[in-house]
Design an enzyme around this catalytic site. Structure first.
Site, PDB file in Angstrom:
ATOM      1  CD  GLU A 132      29.565  64.696 -21.947  1.00  7.79           C
ATOM      2  OE1 GLU A 132      29.641  63.570 -21.429  1.00  7.79           O
ATOM      3  OE2 GLU A 132      29.428  65.724 -21.282  1.00  7.79           O
ATOM      4  CG  ASN A 170      27.793  67.228 -18.118  1.00  6.34           C
ATOM      5  OD1 ASN A 170      28.094  66.051 -17.980  1.00  6.34           O
ATOM      6  ND2 ASN A 170      27.431  67.740 -19.280  1.00  6.34           N
ATOM      7  CG  ASP A 175      31.976  68.341 -18.662  1.00  6.58           C
ATOM      8  OD1 ASP A 175      30.869  67.896 -18.323  1.00  6.58           O
ATOM      9  OD2 ASP A 175      32.892  67.618 -19.077  1.00  6.58           O
TER      10      ASP A 175
END
Lengths: 148, 600
Positions: free
Chosen positions: B193, B277, B319
């Site tokens: 992230e 991801n 995701d």
């Protein structure tokens, strides 16, 4: 209002309020106006879910940065408090300060967001979105737009 | 003089040789004793299966708490303790304490508590979890949150060496359990992230020096792939296989992190793991397949060179990190015994592959609610995406509704178990769907880089079957790709399963119950309410010939977020919203190890 100015004002009001209590009065009323600013960005029709405009949508998007800790509906998690509760306790000034510079709580640690344009550019939108959530004016989750 | 040189040479060779062999042997010998729990998965294959059968389907109802141990740490407790020859090693979330406990009298031999920069905490996206330690050659290996990998003396707890594996200031952190193969300890990296570029690294266990580091994305040499000899389902991947699938330099901040579990097959000398991801969550800004994010890697454990790869979710739009564990099992598929790798992906498909060649054998949904793809095309190996659930095709600023599973995946890190007795896999799952709206974000180093808004809710809202539960515990036939049985759970099942020769399977629940079910039917045989919600793994060991079951309770992790799904009293639900209650009504924070045994 810039964040730095906010903090200076807080410092001043904190230490001098006994002597210059008149200074705090206009700030408080400005806060009151700020606290309900979201009302101009919500449209509710009886029997339907309320809709919001681009302004509050941007607040919701900024909130996506917060979701992994504060929960998808801002109801908090095992390591970060409910923002729906928190915004009943703190005013916009303190909110902006904490988002900007971070905060160490009893369990969790919130990072400073001052360097993050995805939050700071929309800090007003974010506050108004969360305040609307906290006041129960809108439900959590994705809301439809009325302005397109 | 000559004699002296020769002697030094021989001594060096012996030292080197014995060093290599004993490290490997120490893990193998510790694992071969079924009374130990010497590695996160119980064995290199990650089966989480124990030969112990004293506690069985008949007597498990009499199970009692034998002793408990508080970790003194509040946040989410994932993973589980190791037990090696009378000593238990208990780990905690940040600050990543390690306790060495004498299981005979439950006294503490030593405690290790690293001094870590608290600034690490806020860059950990989903709670400050740690999934445990590794043991080999008289050393305990701990992968700290601040990315320092440390080797501790197993006898004294003293730090032998420490090596920095990443930079938390750029969003790199660690949550994974390392594993030791031969003379190397393997670890990965978290921070998808934050645009962190994923890799698998091998460090020499004697001094912590880096043996090799192989990235998930980028140029071939940095990924340790050979365009001719590294294959994708039997076909060479060719040159620049990753670079061709990204626009510009996006791969440099493109994720593909490696925070899951690692397994090892001694026969082929391959280490297996998955990549996470691609960054950002907004798929529109990263056209292409984004290789090799969302990929199963099989790498040579000595050199790191990739033997084969398989990308499960090309160009992720939801995701669906590919990091979940790769379980190695020999099962009969289509009438022939196969050396398989079985993987329950976040994307809702369970994959059975030939672990030697990377051939795709089975790919089926392990939750019927999964709807983002109709099926996996067995010719191309690609999922067939359903247009209306494509967040990319729908585009930026468009809310794609009712996608199943949610970003949590049909399963997240919580590892499944495999019983060679039943030939079934026991899988803790989530039953949650989502709305997902991608939008433009700016990248700043060390800052979260999400780019989508998300809301999650029970899958029943999409399937319309009137159910409102958020999890299932299932038994899976990986040869046929079918659910054998499925037990609904009120909340996501976020605890690692344990299967035993006693024909029972254990798992924990988010509301804090340790449960035992019949391996053939799923019928519940035992349940005990532990002090907090369980996101840890259930392990087993023996002490003086008596079998014990262990589990860490201590709610938290991303499960705590998923829990909030659908909990608010909105009115558009199933008419069963009252059934949902805040997690806080069931359980509170706090790490406690509970140890169970049959009465004497």
């Amino acid at each position: 209002m810039s964040v730095k100015k906010n903090i200076i004002v807080r410092g001043l009001t904190g230490s001098l309020c006994l002597f210059f209590s008149f200074i705090t009065l206009p700030v408080a009323s400005a806060d009151e106006n700020a606290a309900t600013a979201y009302k101009d960005h919500i449209q509710c029709v009886e029997g339907e879910a309320c809709k919001i405009d681009l302004y509050l949508t941007r607040g919701y998007r900024a909130f996506s940065q917060c979701q992994v800790c504060h929960g998808l509906d801002a109801n908090g998690s095992s390591f970060a408090p409910s923002l729906n509760d928190k915004l009943k306790e703190i005013d916009k000034e303190l909110f902006v300060e904490r988002v900007s510079y971070g905060f160490t709580g009893q369990v969790g640690v919130m990072p400073p967001w001052i360097e993050n344009p995805n939050v700071m550019k929309y800090i007003d939108n974010l506050y108004d979105y969360l305040k609307a959530r906290s006041d129960g004016a809108i439900p959590g989750g994705k809301l439809k737009r009325y302005d397109r | 003089m000559k004699y002296h040189l020769l002697r030094i040479l021989v001594a060096t060779c012996v030292a080197l040789f014995s060093g290599i062999v004993s490290a490997n042997d120490s893990v193998k010998s510790a694992m071969s004793n079924s009374g130990n729990w010497a590695i996160w998965g119980g064995d290199y294959a990650g089966t989480r299966y124990s030969e112990l059968d004293q506690i069985n389907a008949t007597n498990v109802k009499d199970l009692q708490v034998a002793w408990t141990f508080s970790t003194g740490v509040l946040r989410g407790h994932e993973g589980g303790p190791l037990v090696i020859d009378g000593t238990m090693y208990v780990h905690t979330p940040f600050p990543n304490k390690v306790f060495s406990v004498n299981i005979e009298d439950q006294t503490i031999n030593w405690v290790y508590e690293p001094k870590q920069d608290p600034d690490t905490i806020p860059v950990m996206c989903c709670d400050t979890v740690s999934r445990g330690v590794a043991y080999a050659d008289g050393k305990v290996f701990l992968q700290q949150a601040d990315t320092n990998l440390v080797a501790l003396d197993a006898k004294t707890g003293k730090k032998i060496w420490s090596v920095k594996n990443g930079d938390p200031k750029k969003g790199s952190t660690n949550t994974n359990a390392p594993i030791v193969i031969k003379d190397k300890v393997f670890t990965g990296i978290s921070g998808g992230e934050f645009g962190v570029r994923g890799f698998l690294a091998a460090y020499n266990i004697n001094d912590g020096s880096l043996a090799w580091k192989c990235f998930s994305t980028g140029p071939d040499d940095e990924m340790c792939v050979d365009p001719q000899n590294t294959t994708d389902r039997g076909t060479p991947i060719g040159p620049d296989s990753s670079l061709k699938t990204w626009e510009g330099d996006q791969w440099k901040i493109g994720g593909g992190t490696t925070w899951g579990w690692y397994t090892y097959d001694e026969e082929t000398n391959l280490v297996f793991y998955g990549t996470g991801n691609p960054s950002t969550w907004n798929p529109v800004v990263r056209p292409g397949d984004n290789k090799w994010s969302m990929t199963i890697f099989a790498r040579d454990a000595d050199t790191g060179m990739a033997k084969w790869v398989y990308q499960m979710t090309p160009h992720d739009e939801w995701d669906y990190d590919g990091v979940n564990e790769m379980i190695l099992a020999d099962i009969e598929v289509g009438g022939a015994m196969r050396k398989t790798l079985v993987h329950f992906d976040r994307n809702g498909f369970a994959y059975t592959l030939d672990r030697v060649t990377g051939e795709l054998l089975v790919a089926e949904k392990y939750d019927p609610a999964v709807n983002w793809a109709s099926h996996v095309d067995m010719e191309t190996g690609r999922p067939v995406v359903v247009a209306k659930y494509s967040t990319d095709q729908n585009g930026e600023d468009v809310n794609t509704e009712n996608v199943c599973p949610a970003a949590l995946g049909t399963k997240d890190q919580q590892p499944a178990a495999f019983s060679p007795k039943t030939n079934l896999f026991y899988v803790p799952t989530n039953h949650v769907c989502m709305d997902y709206e991608p939008f433009q974000v700016e990248y700043v180093a060390g800052q979260p880089y999400v780019g989508a808004t998300l809301s999650m809710f029970p899958a029943g809202r999409v399937t319309g079957d009137g159910t409102d539960h958020l999890g299932n515990f299932i038994a899976w036939d990986a040869a046929k790709g079918e659910i054998k049985w499925s037990v609904p759970e009120k909340f996501s099942v976020w605890s690692g399963a344990l299967a035993t020769a006693g024909d029972i399977v254990f798992y924990g629940t988010l509301d804090g119950h340790l449960k035992a079910v019949d391996a053939d039917t799923g019928e519940q045989l035992y349940s005990f309410k532990t002090p907090s919600g369980i996101i840890g793994n259930v392990n087993t060991y023996t002490q003086n010939g008596k079998q014990y079951i262990t589990v860490l309770s201590g709610v938290g992790g991303w499960a705590g977020i998923g829990m909030a799904a659908g909990l608010e009293g909105d009115t558009d639900g199933l008419g069963a919203v009252g059934a949902y209650k805040q997690l806080g009504k069931y359980t509170q924070l706090g790490g406690v190890l509970s140890v169970f045994a049959l009465p004497n």
